[in-house]
Scaffold this motif. Structure first.
Motif, PDB file in Angstrom:
ATOM      1  N   PRO A 168     -61.131 -26.608  55.499  1.00 16.90           N
ATOM      2  CA  PRO A 168     -60.672 -25.209  55.443  1.00 16.90           C
ATOM      3  C   PRO A 168     -61.504 -24.331  54.516  1.00 16.90           C
ATOM      4  CG  PRO A 168     -59.207 -26.638  54.203  1.00 16.90           C
ATOM      5  CD  PRO A 168     -60.138 -27.540  54.939  1.00 16.90           C
ATOM      6  N   ASP A 169     -62.334 -24.939  53.663  1.00 11.93           N
ATOM      7  CA  ASP A 169     -63.137 -24.153  52.728  1.00 11.93           C
ATOM      8  C   ASP A 169     -64.545 -23.879  53.249  1.00 11.93           C
ATOM      9  OD1 ASP A 169     -63.906 -26.784  52.646  1.00 11.93           O
ATOM     10  OD2 ASP A 169     -64.197 -26.852  50.462  1.00 11.93           O
ATOM     11  N   HIS A 170     -64.778 -24.133  54.536  1.00 12.26           N
ATOM     12  CA  HIS A 170     -66.097 -23.841  55.112  1.00 12.26           C
ATOM     13  C   HIS A 170     -66.408 -22.356  54.920  1.00 12.26           C
ATOM     14  CE1 HIS A 170     -69.377 -23.323  57.977  1.00 12.26           C
ATOM     15  NE2 HIS A 170     -69.443 -24.634  58.126  1.00 12.26           N
ATOM     16  N   PRO A 171     -67.627 -22.007  54.476  1.00 17.92           N
ATOM     17  CA  PRO A 171     -67.952 -20.594  54.210  1.00 17.92           C
ATOM     18  C   PRO A 171     -67.896 -19.690  55.434  1.00 17.92           C
ATOM     19  CG  PRO A 171     -69.894 -22.001  54.018  1.00 17.92           C
ATOM     20  CD  PRO A 171     -68.726 -22.915  54.098  1.00 17.92           C
ATOM     21  N   TRP A 172     -67.885 -20.256  56.622  1.00 15.57           N
ATOM     22  CA  TRP A 172     -67.820 -19.422  57.820  1.00 15.57           C
ATOM     23  C   TRP A 172     -66.406 -19.358  58.414  1.00 15.57           C
ATOM     24  CZ3 TRP A 172     -72.823 -21.569  60.588  1.00 15.57           C
ATOM     25  CH2 TRP A 172     -73.947 -21.098  59.892  1.00 15.57           C
ATOM     26  N   THR A 173     -65.436 -19.900  57.727  1.00 15.48           N
ATOM     27  CA  THR A 173     -64.062 -19.833  58.221  1.00 15.48           C
ATOM     28  C   THR A 173     -63.629 -18.368  58.347  1.00 15.48           C
ATOM     29  OG1 THR A 173     -63.486 -21.943  57.197  1.00 15.48           O
ATOM     30  CG2 THR A 173     -61.668 -20.475  57.787  1.00 15.48           C
ATOM     31  N   GLY A 174     -63.175 -17.985  59.516  1.00 14.57           N
ATOM     32  CA  GLY A 174     -62.740 -16.606  59.750  1.00 14.57           C
ATOM     33  C   GLY A 174     -63.849 -15.646  60.121  1.00 14.57           C
ATOM     34  N   VAL A 175     -65.106 -16.104  60.110  1.00  9.58           N
ATOM     35  CA  VAL A 175     -66.238 -15.236  60.454  1.00  9.58           C
ATOM     36  C   VAL A 175     -66.330 -15.086  61.976  1.00  9.58           C
ATOM     37  CG1 VAL A 175     -68.753 -14.977  60.355  1.00  9.58           C
ATOM     38  CG2 VAL A 175     -67.508 -15.891  58.382  1.00  9.58           C
ATOM     39  N   ARG A 176     -66.609 -13.881  62.438  1.00  3.34           N
ATOM     40  CA  ARG A 176     -66.758 -13.633  63.864  1.00  3.34           C
ATOM     41  C   ARG A 176     -68.230 -13.763  64.249  1.00  3.34           C
ATOM     42  NH1 ARG A 176     -63.862  -8.228  65.651  1.00  3.34           N
ATOM     43  NH2 ARG A 176     -64.403  -9.141  67.666  1.00  3.34           N
ATOM     44  N   PHE A 177     -68.494 -14.485  65.336  1.00  2.00           N
ATOM     45  CA  PHE A 177     -69.851 -14.699  65.816  1.00  2.00           C
ATOM     46  C   PHE A 177     -70.002 -14.088  67.205  1.00  2.00           C
ATOM     47  CE2 PHE A 177     -69.010 -18.174  62.873  1.00  2.00           C
ATOM     48  CZ  PHE A 177     -70.143 -18.157  62.074  1.00  2.00           C
ATOM     49  N   THR A 178     -71.244 -13.730  67.544  1.00  2.00           N
ATOM     50  CA  THR A 178     -71.544 -13.232  68.879  1.00  2.00           C
ATOM     51  C   THR A 178     -72.539 -14.162  69.550  1.00  2.00           C
ATOM     52  OG1 THR A 178     -73.278 -11.796  67.993  1.00  2.00           O
ATOM     53  CG2 THR A 178     -71.084 -10.836  68.301  1.00  2.00           C
ATOM     54  N   ALA A 179     -72.625 -14.047  70.879  1.00  2.00           N
ATOM     55  CA  ALA A 179     -73.405 -14.993  71.665  1.00  2.00           C
ATOM     56  C   ALA A 179     -74.898 -14.908  71.396  1.00  2.00           C
ATOM     57  CB  ALA A 179     -73.134 -14.785  73.153  1.00  2.00           C
ATOM     58  N   SER A 180     -75.412 -13.731  71.052  1.00  2.00           N
ATOM     59  CA  SER A 180     -76.838 -13.581  70.775  1.00  2.00           C
ATOM     60  C   SER A 180     -77.032 -12.507  69.729  1.00  2.00           C
ATOM     61  CB  SER A 180     -77.617 -13.225  72.056  1.00  2.00           C
ATOM     62  OG  SER A 180     -77.174 -11.995  72.589  1.00  2.00           O
ATOM     63  N   TRP A 181     -78.293 -12.319  69.333  1.00  2.00           N
ATOM     64  CA  TRP A 181     -78.621 -11.449  68.205  1.00  2.00           C
ATOM     65  C   TRP A 181     -78.110 -10.029  68.397  1.00  2.00           C
ATOM     66  CZ3 TRP A 181     -81.679  -7.103  67.347  1.00  2.00           C
ATOM     67  CH2 TRP A 181     -81.966  -6.846  66.007  1.00  2.00           C
ATOM     68  N   ASN A 182     -78.246  -9.472  69.595  1.00  2.00           N
ATOM     69  CA  ASN A 182     -77.853  -8.082  69.824  1.00  2.00           C
ATOM     70  C   ASN A 182     -76.689  -7.971  70.807  1.00  2.00           C
ATOM     71  OD1 ASN A 182     -79.227  -8.893  72.058  1.00  2.00           O
ATOM     72  ND2 ASN A 182     -80.462  -7.044  72.275  1.00  2.00           N
ATOM     73  N   SER A 183     -75.880  -9.035  70.889  1.00  2.00           N
ATOM     74  CA  SER A 183     -74.769  -9.068  71.844  1.00  2.00           C
ATOM     75  C   SER A 183     -73.452  -8.796  71.139  1.00  2.00           C
ATOM     76  CB  SER A 183     -74.722 -10.437  72.529  1.00  2.00           C
ATOM     77  OG  SER A 183     -73.520 -10.608  73.243  1.00  2.00           O
ATOM     78  N   ARG A 184     -72.480  -8.313  71.906  1.00  2.00           N
ATOM     79  CA  ARG A 184     -71.120  -8.147  71.400  1.00  2.00           C
ATOM     80  C   ARG A 184     -70.170  -9.189  71.986  1.00  2.00           C
ATOM     81  NH1 ARG A 184     -70.164  -1.543  71.427  1.00  2.00           N
ATOM     82  NH2 ARG A 184     -71.907  -1.027  70.026  1.00  2.00           N
TER      83      ARG A 184
END
Length: 333
Positions: free
Chosen positions: A265-281
């Protein structure tokens, strides 16, 4: 025939190494590949008509680059140039981030133009004095382009893209110029080749480096990883996403699966939103893993603030390396 937008630009096919330049019938020319936005510039034949600036996909964006449109009024009528849009940062280096701001400008286009002027790096000419040049060989089109810069004494925002037939200079551009942000490789063109809209008739070679990062997450599952999300620590100790790999091949994916550990649960990316590619939504929901494994990967030199824009190629797992061996965010290696 007078060219009118949209005209599909001629494209390049990627390859890993420079093709032979010597001994090729008709000869070959090499030009640096600048990391900008591809654009075609049209000057009007009739007074009062607008200057047009067309993107690779055919959109007209002259309203977002009013500084270039105004400067183009001093160019001869009936001209069509092919080239790259670029913006320099305060240090005089090409900045893709600044260019993106210019390309998405709305009502503040003129304000941004004053703060970060655009440049046009011309590498081909498709029309001169209203005469189409598509069927002329590249060598002839290059002569017309060089004569334009000489006759009109063009200076910034206009830049003539360098061109060479010397293999030694081509190697220098590929392996030394690409250390400079904004130059990502070279493009090779036949001196006898005509301009073929929409056809991948040129060759592009991007320089690639091999380096390391921590595996922070995967798409798919830990047992069947598909794409790796790679991270590096910044100066504040925060693990930042620096790139994603192309899909893994079955063999490396199986080998890697046995080493992956689910994140706590302490992973630094927990709760971070990611997108499929560099300029994608498009949202991406990866499976986070404990960021302790070091992956070796190869990448081209196109970065923004330490983040690779193009997909990375996973090479191998570095079980002999630790977090301390991974370069920090912003290191170009």
């Amino acid at each position: 025939m007078v060219l009118r937008p949209p005209v599909e630009p001629m494209l390049a096919q990627a390859r890993e190494t420079l093709p032979p330049l010597a001994g090729v019938p008709g000869g070959m020319a090499v030009q640096p590949k600048f990391d900008g936005f591809r654009a075609l510039l049209y000057t009007p034949l009739r007074a009062g008509d607008p200057v047009l600036l067309q993107t690779r996909r055919g959109a007209l964006v002259q309203d977002r680059f009013p500084d270039l449109a105004a400067a183009a009024r001093t160019l001869p009528a009936g001209l069509v140039l092919d080239g790259e849009l670029a913006v320099l940062d305060p240090h005089g280096q090409l900045s893709f981030t600044a260019l993106q701001r210019r390309a998405t400008a709305g009502r503040n286009a003129r304000v941004l133009a004053a703060e970060m002027p655009a440049h046009f790096i011309a590498f081909d000419v498709l029309q001169s004095d209203g005469q189409e040049l598509l069927d002329e060989p590249f060598a002839r089109r290059r002569e017309v382009l060089e004569d334009l810069f000489t006759s009109y004494r063009l200076a910034p925002p206009w830049t003539l893209c360098p061109s060479t037939t010397d293999p030694a200079i081509a190697d220098e551009w590929l392996y030394e110029w690409t250390d400079v942000p904004g130059v990502e490789g070279v493009v090779v063109k036949s001196l006898t080749g005509r301009y073929r809209p929409g056809v991948r008739g040129w060759t592009k070679v991007r320089r690639r480096n091999t380096t390391e990062a921590l595996i922070g997450g995967v798409t798919g599952t830990l047992r069947r990883p598909q794409v790796l999300l790679l991270g590096r620590y910044d100066t504040t100790g925060r693990l930042r996403l620096v790139g994603k790999t192309v899909p893994l091949k079955p063999g490396p994916a199986r080998d890697l699966a046995g080493h992956l550990t689910a994140a706590g649960p302490d992973h630094p990316w927990t709760g971070v939103r990611f997108t499929a590619s560099w300029n994608s939504r498009t949202p991406l929901e990866p499976a986070l893993v404990a960021p302790v494994l070091v992956a070796e990967f190869s990448a081209d030199v196109s970065q923004d603030d330490g983040v690779w824009r193009h997909p990375l190629r996973y090479e191998r797992l570095r079980l002999d390396a630790t977090e301390a061996d991974v370069p920090p965010v912003g290191d170009r290696q």
